[in-house]
Write a protein that holds these residues in place. Structure first.
Motif, mmCIF file in Angstrom:
data_model
loop_
_atom_site.group_PDB
_atom_site.id
_atom_site.type_symbol
_atom_site.label_atom_id
_atom_site.label_comp_id
_atom_site.label_asym_id
_atom_site.label_seq_id
_atom_site.Cartn_x
_atom_site.Cartn_y
_atom_site.Cartn_z
ATOM 1 N N GLY A 132 0.832 -1.293 0.127
ATOM 2 C CA GLY A 132 -0.018 0.181 -0.043
ATOM 3 C C GLY A 132 0.671 1.310 -0.008
ATOM 4 N N ILE A 133 2.052 1.201 0.909
ATOM 5 C CA ILE A 133 2.796 2.314 0.753
ATOM 6 C C ILE A 133 3.377 2.590 -0.623
ATOM 7 C CG2 ILE A 133 4.873 3.328 1.774
ATOM 8 C CD1 ILE A 133 4.154 1.972 4.300
ATOM 9 N N LEU A 134 3.945 1.529 -1.078
ATOM 10 C CA LEU A 134 4.273 1.664 -2.632
ATOM 11 C C LEU A 134 3.397 2.032 -3.610
ATOM 12 C CD1 LEU A 134 6.641 -1.369 -2.600
ATOM 13 C CD2 LEU A 134 7.446 0.669 -2.533
ATOM 14 N N PHE A 135 2.182 1.748 -3.410
ATOM 15 C CA PHE A 135 1.245 2.332 -4.250
ATOM 16 C C PHE A 135 1.086 3.831 -4.006
ATOM 17 C CE2 PHE A 135 -1.258 -1.942 -4.579
ATOM 18 C CZ PHE A 135 -0.721 -2.250 -5.864
ATOM 19 N N ILE A 136 1.031 4.352 -2.880
ATOM 20 C CA ILE A 136 1.019 5.588 -2.499
ATOM 21 C C ILE A 136 2.011 6.372 -3.201
ATOM 22 C CG2 ILE A 136 0.867 7.511 -0.595
ATOM 23 C CD1 ILE A 136 -0.536 5.432 0.994
ATOM 24 N N LEU A 137 3.244 5.910 -2.975
ATOM 25 C CA LEU A 137 4.507 6.526 -3.852
ATOM 26 C C LEU A 137 4.304 6.646 -5.236
ATOM 27 C CD1 LEU A 137 7.294 5.192 -1.375
ATOM 28 C CD2 LEU A 137 6.388 7.399 -1.212
ATOM 29 N N GLN A 138 3.729 5.579 -5.816
ATOM 30 C CA GLN A 138 3.536 5.705 -7.174
ATOM 31 C C GLN A 138 2.854 6.719 -7.590
ATOM 32 O OE1 GLN A 138 1.506 1.947 -8.596
ATOM 33 N NE2 GLN A 138 0.753 3.172 -10.338
ATOM 34 N N GLY A 139 1.667 6.810 -6.681
ATOM 35 C CA GLY A 139 0.578 7.964 -7.199
ATOM 36 C C GLY A 139 1.411 9.278 -6.916
ATOM 37 N N LEU A 140 2.008 9.373 -5.948
ATOM 38 C CA LEU A 140 2.715 10.631 -5.687
ATOM 39 C C LEU A 140 3.686 10.897 -6.753
ATOM 40 C CD1 LEU A 140 3.442 10.853 -2.037
ATOM 41 C CD2 LEU A 140 1.603 11.930 -2.986
ATOM 42 N N CYS A 141 4.477 10.139 -7.271
ATOM 43 C CA CYS A 141 5.435 10.399 -8.287
ATOM 44 C C CYS A 141 4.837 10.911 -9.456
ATOM 45 C CB CYS A 141 6.253 9.212 -8.537
ATOM 46 S SG CYS A 141 7.669 8.697 -7.401
ATOM 47 N N THR A 142 3.544 10.130 -10.098
ATOM 48 C CA THR A 142 2.702 10.289 -11.297
ATOM 49 C C THR A 142 2.285 11.816 -10.884
ATOM 50 O OG1 THR A 142 2.343 8.158 -11.546
ATOM 51 C CG2 THR A 142 1.122 9.422 -12.784
#
Length: 222
Positions: free
Chosen positions: A121-131
Motif C-alpha cells: 500500500g505504501i508503494l502504491f501511494i508513492l507511485q501515485g505521488l510520483c505520477t
C-alpha cells in the motif's frame, strides 16, 4: 482485515499501474493551440520522448528529441518520475498479491502477510505521488507559457496524456491508502486483549471445598 477491502485496493492499484503504462508513451501530453490562429495548417503535439506534427491532409511526422541534455529540466524530471512510478507500482503489486489474505503465497503467517500488504500500500501511494508530481509539473509549464504574453514560442494546451496520468495517480493513492489503513486496523484488533475485566484481573481459580476444610477444620462449618 476485510478481504473485500483488500481486493478492491488491489484492483485500484493495478488499474492505476496500467494507466501509468498507458500515459507514459501517449503522444498527446501537449498539443499546439488554435487560439488566435485564423488558419491552421498543421498541429504539433509532444510528449516526454518525441515531437510530432500532422498537416491538413492527415500526414503524421514524428521525430525523437535529439539530445537528453538539451531538454528542459522539467521534461527530464518528468521522465525520471514516471519511470520511478512504474517501478514502484510493480513492486507494490507483487507485495499486495503476496500479502492479501485470499492469496496462498507467503504461507499462513497473517501477521507477516499484513505487513507485506501494508508495504504494498505504501508503494502504491508513492507511485501515485510520483505520477502526480510529474504530470502536474508538466502541466504547470504548459499553462505558464500559455498565459505569458511575452512568450515567443509555440503555445500548447494540456493533452489527454496528462489527464490519464492524473486519473492514474488518484487511483493508486486511493488503493494504497485503503490497503495500508486496513492492515493497520487489523493489526490493532489482533493485539487487543480479549479477556480483561474493567477493574480486576483474576489469574487463579477459587479454592475447592476440600481445600477449605483442610485449612479451617470441621468446626468452622458448625
Amino acid at each position: 482485515m476485510d478481504p473485500v477491502v483488500e481486493v478492491v485496493a488491489l484492483l485500484l492499484g493495478f488499474i492505476g499501474w496500467v494507466m501509468v503504462g498507458v500515459a507514459l508513451p501517449n503522444r498527446y501530453w501537449r498539443t499546439s493551440t488554435v487560439d488566435g490562429n485564423v488558419i491552421t495548417t498543421s498541429t504539433i503535439y509532444e510528449n516526454l520522448w518525441m515531437s510530432c506534427a500532422t498537416d491538413a491532409t492527415g500526414v503524421h511526422n514524428c521525430r525523437d528529441f535529439p539530445s537528453l541534455l538539451a531538454l528542459s529540466g522539467y521534461i527530464q524530471a518528468s521522465r525520471a518520475l514516471m519511470i520511478t512510478s512504474i517501478v514502484l507500482g510493480t513492486f507494490g503489486l507483487v507485495a499486495a498479491l503476496i500479502g492479501i489474505q485470499c492469496s496462498k503465497a507467503g504461507g499462513e503467517n497473517y501477521i507477516l502477510k499484513g505487513r507485506i500488504a501494508a508495504t504494498g500500500g505504501i508503494l502504491f501511494i508513492l507511485q501515485g505521488l510520483c505520477t502526480m508530481v510529474s504530470v502536474s509539473w508538466y502541466a504547470f509549464n504548459i499553462t505558464k507559457d500559455f498565459f505569458d504574453p511575452l512568450y515567443p514560442g509555440i503555445r500548447y494546451e494540456i493533452g489527454e496524456g496528462l489527464y490519464i496520468g492524473w486519473c492514474s495517480a488518484v487511483l493508486a493513492i486511493a488503493g494504497g491508502a485503503c490497503l495500508t489503513c486496513s492492515c493497520k486496523n487489523a493489526s490493532e484488533e489482533k493485539y487487543r486483549l480479549p479477556y480483561q475485566t474493567r477493574g480486576t484481573v483474576y489469574s487463579a481459580a477459587a479454592p475447592s471445598r476440600s481445600a477449605a476444610a483442610s485449612t479451617y477444620g470441621r468446626n468452622a462449618y458448625v
